[in-house]
Design a protein around this motif. Sequence first.
Motif, PDB file in Angstrom:
ATOM      1  N   MET A  31       0.825  -1.202   0.000  1.00 39.39           N
ATOM      2  CA  MET A  31       0.000   0.000   0.000  1.00 39.39           C
ATOM      3  C   MET A  31       0.862   1.256   0.000  1.00 39.39           C
ATOM      4  O   MET A  31       0.581   2.218  -0.724  1.00 39.39           O
ATOM      5  CB  MET A  31      -0.952  -0.017   1.200  1.00 39.39           C
TER       6      MET A  31
ATOM      7  N   SER B 102       1.103   4.169  -2.840  1.00 41.36           N
ATOM      8  CA  SER B 102       0.781   5.537  -2.427  1.00 41.36           C
ATOM      9  C   SER B 102       1.933   6.498  -2.694  1.00 41.36           C
ATOM     10  O   SER B 102       1.718   7.688  -2.960  1.00 41.36           O
ATOM     11  CB  SER B 102       0.416   5.557  -0.944  1.00 41.36           C
TER      12      SER B 102
ATOM     13  N   ASN C 129      -5.603   2.928  -0.860  1.00 43.33           N
ATOM     14  CA  ASN C 129      -4.946   1.820  -0.176  1.00 43.33           C
ATOM     15  C   ASN C 129      -5.757   0.540  -0.240  1.00 43.33           C
ATOM     16  O   ASN C 129      -5.205  -0.540  -0.460  1.00 43.33           O
ATOM     17  CB  ASN C 129      -4.651   2.199   1.269  1.00 43.33           C
TER      18      ASN C 129
END
Length: 305
Positions: A242, A246, A281
């Motif tokens: 995640m 990101s 996410n």
Amino acid sequence: MGKLVAVCTSKRKGERKKNVGTVMLLKNLGLEGDAHAGFAHRQVSLLALESIQKMRDLGLDVNPGDFAENLTTQGLDLLKLPVGTRLKIGRDVYLRVTQIGKECHTRCAIYYQAGDCVMPKEGIFAEVLRGGTVSVDDEINPYPRYRFAVITASDKGSQGEREDKSGPLLQEMLLPWGDVVAYHVVPDEIDKLGELMRKLADEEKVDLILTNGGTGLSPRDVTPEATLQVIDRIVPGIPEAMRQESLKITPKAMLSRGIAGTRGKTLIINLPGSPKGVRENLQVFLQVIDHALEILTGRGGECGN
């Protein structure tokens, strides 16, 4: 294992549908271009080829679509699927069974020819939870209905001073895979967060707990610490993946301290607090949610693929 043998649409209601081979299913609507699309909870109709064969055995020359069903299946006992069952078609599409059979207010031509009709008794209806393209020969199979819990960690949210938008977003995004059976907004306090996670995992036996909020650098951001006190095993790959995705969007992603782990057969994942962060996410994890929950809960077989 079931499959689709026909994908049928019609431009008008009250007429037989034609097998178009491939069509787009639209979320909360039904088959694109079909006259019955958008009809409340009866967005998609399904009928088994085995049911059509019963009418053929009575001497009728009938084919998929003649009963105005959208999807004709083979190898799947539709009548044994209780309302609420999720069906996965191909790789992307998820339906939820909403009704078994229907009441015919007017007799169709098939009824007058054979003295009976299978659609009212053996047809089922579903709503589209996740859309996509479906085609003849796509697999269609019941999917495990998982139980989820969502925890929003927010001092202001717990006091009613801020509307929680991330929690409802998570419920919507999880819908294809299961139902959120518990939703809580709690203050940023380690003891309260930990106690709630233990209860959800040990007593309510949810399959997945998603927390949002409390993963930053503020002194009140304690969700990871609370999670560490609860989990038995760390699953570092989930937050690593995640954060990696990101970071392609913002360098601030490196400041997230969210973790993931398991407690018994419950998976716990920390997500950011903002709706944007939650969406970005969770979309990363949804790529593997099938495999993760099948293995953890024992409802699927582990594979090396």
